[in-house]
Design a protein around this motif. Structure first.
Motif, PDB file in Angstrom:
ATOM      1  N   LYS A   9       2.501  30.206  59.513  1.00 21.27           N
ATOM      2  CA  LYS A   9       2.484  30.517  58.079  1.00 21.27           C
ATOM      3  C   LYS A   9       1.640  31.763  57.813  1.00 21.27           C
ATOM      4  CE  LYS A   9       3.014  25.742  56.457  1.00 21.27           C
ATOM      5  NZ  LYS A   9       2.317  24.649  55.745  1.00 21.27           N
ATOM      6  N   MET A  10       0.503  31.866  58.497  1.00 23.31           N
ATOM      7  CA  MET A  10      -0.375  33.025  58.320  1.00 23.31           C
ATOM      8  C   MET A  10       0.323  34.290  58.800  1.00 23.31           C
ATOM      9  SD  MET A  10      -3.231  34.283  57.256  1.00 23.31           S
ATOM     10  CE  MET A  10      -4.643  33.212  57.259  1.00 23.31           C
ATOM     11  N   ASN A  11       1.052  34.191  59.896  1.00 23.08           N
ATOM     12  CA  ASN A  11       1.783  35.342  60.412  1.00 23.08           C
ATOM     13  C   ASN A  11       2.832  35.822  59.402  1.00 23.08           C
ATOM     14  OD1 ASN A  11       2.492  37.295  62.381  1.00 23.08           O
ATOM     15  ND2 ASN A  11       4.216  36.026  62.992  1.00 23.08           N
ATOM     16  N   ALA A  12       3.513  34.886  58.771  1.00 26.17           N
ATOM     17  CA  ALA A  12       4.514  35.249  57.755  1.00 26.17           C
ATOM     18  C   ALA A  12       3.848  35.966  56.579  1.00 26.17           C
ATOM     19  CB  ALA A  12       5.255  34.010  57.277  1.00 26.17           C
ATOM     20  N   ILE A  13       2.685  35.504  56.192  1.00 26.86           N
ATOM     21  CA  ILE A  13       1.940  36.147  55.102  1.00 26.86           C
ATOM     22  C   ILE A  13       1.518  37.551  55.519  1.00 26.86           C
ATOM     23  CG2 ILE A  13      -0.211  36.071  53.775  1.00 26.86           C
ATOM     24  CD1 ILE A  13       0.105  32.962  53.821  1.00 26.86           C
ATOM     25  N   ALA A  72      -5.881  34.066  51.555  1.00 31.43           N
ATOM     26  CA  ALA A  72      -7.198  33.423  51.532  1.00 31.43           C
ATOM     27  C   ALA A  72      -7.054  31.904  51.602  1.00 31.43           C
ATOM     28  CB  ALA A  72      -7.968  33.825  50.273  1.00 31.43           C
ATOM     29  N   ALA A  73      -6.094  31.367  50.859  1.00 34.31           N
ATOM     30  CA  ALA A  73      -5.858  29.919  50.896  1.00 34.31           C
ATOM     31  C   ALA A  73      -5.343  29.496  52.274  1.00 34.31           C
ATOM     32  CB  ALA A  73      -4.854  29.521  49.815  1.00 34.31           C
ATOM     33  N   GLN A  74      -4.458  30.311  52.853  1.00 30.25           N
ATOM     34  CA  GLN A  74      -3.909  29.982  54.169  1.00 30.25           C
ATOM     35  C   GLN A  74      -4.977  30.074  55.243  1.00 30.25           C
ATOM     36  OE1 GLN A  74      -1.021  28.614  54.727  1.00 30.25           O
ATOM     37  NE2 GLN A  74      -1.518  28.435  56.893  1.00 30.25           N
ATOM     38  N   LEU A  75      -5.900  31.006  55.103  1.00 26.98           N
ATOM     39  CA  LEU A  75      -6.988  31.121  56.070  1.00 26.98           C
ATOM     40  C   LEU A  75      -7.816  29.845  56.090  1.00 26.98           C
ATOM     41  CD1 LEU A  75      -8.490  32.825  58.124  1.00 26.98           C
ATOM     42  CD2 LEU A  75      -9.796  33.827  56.238  1.00 26.98           C
ATOM     43  N   ARG A  79      -8.326  27.446  59.335  1.00 31.99           N
ATOM     44  CA  ARG A  79      -9.659  27.028  59.790  1.00 31.99           C
ATOM     45  C   ARG A  79      -9.754  25.508  59.907  1.00 31.99           C
ATOM     46  NH1 ARG A  79     -13.105  31.247  56.105  1.00 31.99           N
ATOM     47  NH2 ARG A  79     -13.009  32.983  57.575  1.00 31.99           N
ATOM     48  N   THR A  80      -9.212  24.803  58.935  1.00 30.88           N
ATOM     49  CA  THR A  80      -9.211  23.337  58.975  1.00 30.88           C
ATOM     50  C   THR A  80      -8.419  22.839  60.170  1.00 30.88           C
ATOM     51  OG1 THR A  80      -9.445  23.182  56.574  1.00 30.88           O
ATOM     52  CG2 THR A  80      -8.584  21.245  57.706  1.00 30.88           C
ATOM     53  N   ALA A  81      -7.236  23.397  60.376  1.00 26.62           N
ATOM     54  CA  ALA A  81      -6.398  22.993  61.514  1.00 26.62           C
ATOM     55  C   ALA A  81      -7.086  23.313  62.827  1.00 26.62           C
ATOM     56  CB  ALA A  81      -5.038  23.678  61.436  1.00 26.62           C
ATOM     57  N   PHE A  82      -7.749  24.460  62.901  1.00 28.90           N
ATOM     58  CA  PHE A  82      -8.470  24.818  64.126  1.00 28.90           C
ATOM     59  C   PHE A  82      -9.592  23.825  64.387  1.00 28.90           C
ATOM     60  CE2 PHE A  82     -12.014  26.870  66.286  1.00 28.90           C
ATOM     61  CZ  PHE A  82     -11.392  27.260  67.459  1.00 28.90           C
ATOM     62  N   GLY A  83     -10.340  23.473  63.351  1.00 26.13           N
ATOM     63  CA  GLY A  83     -11.426  22.503  63.502  1.00 26.13           C
ATOM     64  C   GLY A  83     -10.924  21.157  63.999  1.00 26.13           C
ATOM     65  N   ARG A  84      -9.834  20.704  63.439  1.00 24.79           N
ATOM     66  CA  ARG A  84      -9.251  19.435  63.878  1.00 24.79           C
ATOM     67  C   ARG A  84      -8.755  19.532  65.320  1.00 24.79           C
ATOM     68  NH1 ARG A  84      -6.019  18.156  58.312  1.00 24.79           N
ATOM     69  NH2 ARG A  84      -7.821  17.349  57.192  1.00 24.79           N
ATOM     70  N   ASN A  85      -8.130  20.650  65.644  1.00 27.69           N
ATOM     71  CA  ASN A  85      -7.636  20.860  67.002  1.00 27.69           C
ATOM     72  C   ASN A  85      -8.803  20.869  67.997  1.00 27.69           C
ATOM     73  OD1 ASN A  85      -5.306  21.545  68.725  1.00 27.69           O
ATOM     74  ND2 ASN A  85      -6.436  23.450  69.068  1.00 27.69           N
ATOM     75  N   GLU A  86      -9.852  21.550  67.638  1.00 27.44           N
ATOM     76  CA  GLU A  86     -11.027  21.628  68.518  1.00 27.44           C
ATOM     77  C   GLU A  86     -11.695  20.263  68.662  1.00 27.44           C
ATOM     78  OE1 GLU A  86     -13.542  23.547  71.148  1.00 27.44           O
ATOM     79  OE2 GLU A  86     -11.636  24.176  70.294  1.00 27.44           O
ATOM     80  N   ALA A  87     -11.799  19.516  67.578  1.00 25.06           N
ATOM     81  CA  ALA A  87     -12.393  18.173  67.641  1.00 25.06           C
ATOM     82  C   ALA A  87     -11.552  17.262  68.534  1.00 25.06           C
ATOM     83  CB  ALA A  87     -12.498  17.587  66.238  1.00 25.06           C
ATOM     84  N   THR A  88     -10.243  17.347  68.412  1.00 24.05           N
ATOM     85  CA  THR A  88      -9.347  16.543  69.249  1.00 24.05           C
ATOM     86  C   THR A  88      -9.499  16.932  70.716  1.00 24.05           C
ATOM     87  OG1 THR A  88      -7.768  16.347  67.438  1.00 24.05           O
ATOM     88  CG2 THR A  88      -6.937  15.906  69.647  1.00 24.05           C
TER      89      THR A  88
END
Length: 108
Positions: A9-13, A72-75, A79-88
């Protein structure tokens, strides 16, 4: 998986922002290179084109501002997805290590 979706999604933006900036640069270049002479100027077409270019520039700048807000909203989502991925990932490493330790104790 969620991280890659958010990154896509960020890439599309980012691609949309590149396209809008390119359009704006092209318009600005055309505006700077326009020469007020000849029959178009006499007929008033040059002035009308300049007004259209000015209006179009305003529209493009508005769209760029909207895309920046969207980015800014997508960032935040990335970040949230990265945090969850890293925690997992960390949890999987910890679990794997604990299982290996348990298996080693059982084999002794």
């Amino acid at each position: 998986m969620a991280l890659s979706v958010e990154q896509t999604k960020m890439n599309a933006i980012d691609q949309r922002m590149i396209r809008l900036n390119s359009l704006l640069q092209s318009l600005d270049s055309d505006f700077r290179n326009s020469v007020a002479s000849g029959p178009a100027s006499v007929a008033g077409a040059d002035q009308r084109w300049r007004q259209w270019a000015y209006d179009r520039r305003m529209v493009l700048n508005t769209e760029i501002a909207q895309v920046r807000a969207l980015k800014a909203a997508q960032l935040s989502a990335v970040r949230t997805a990265f945090g969850r991925n890293e925690a997992t990932r960390q949890l999987m490493i910890k679990t794997t290590t604990a299982l290996k330790t348990k298996i080693a104790r059982m084999s002794d």
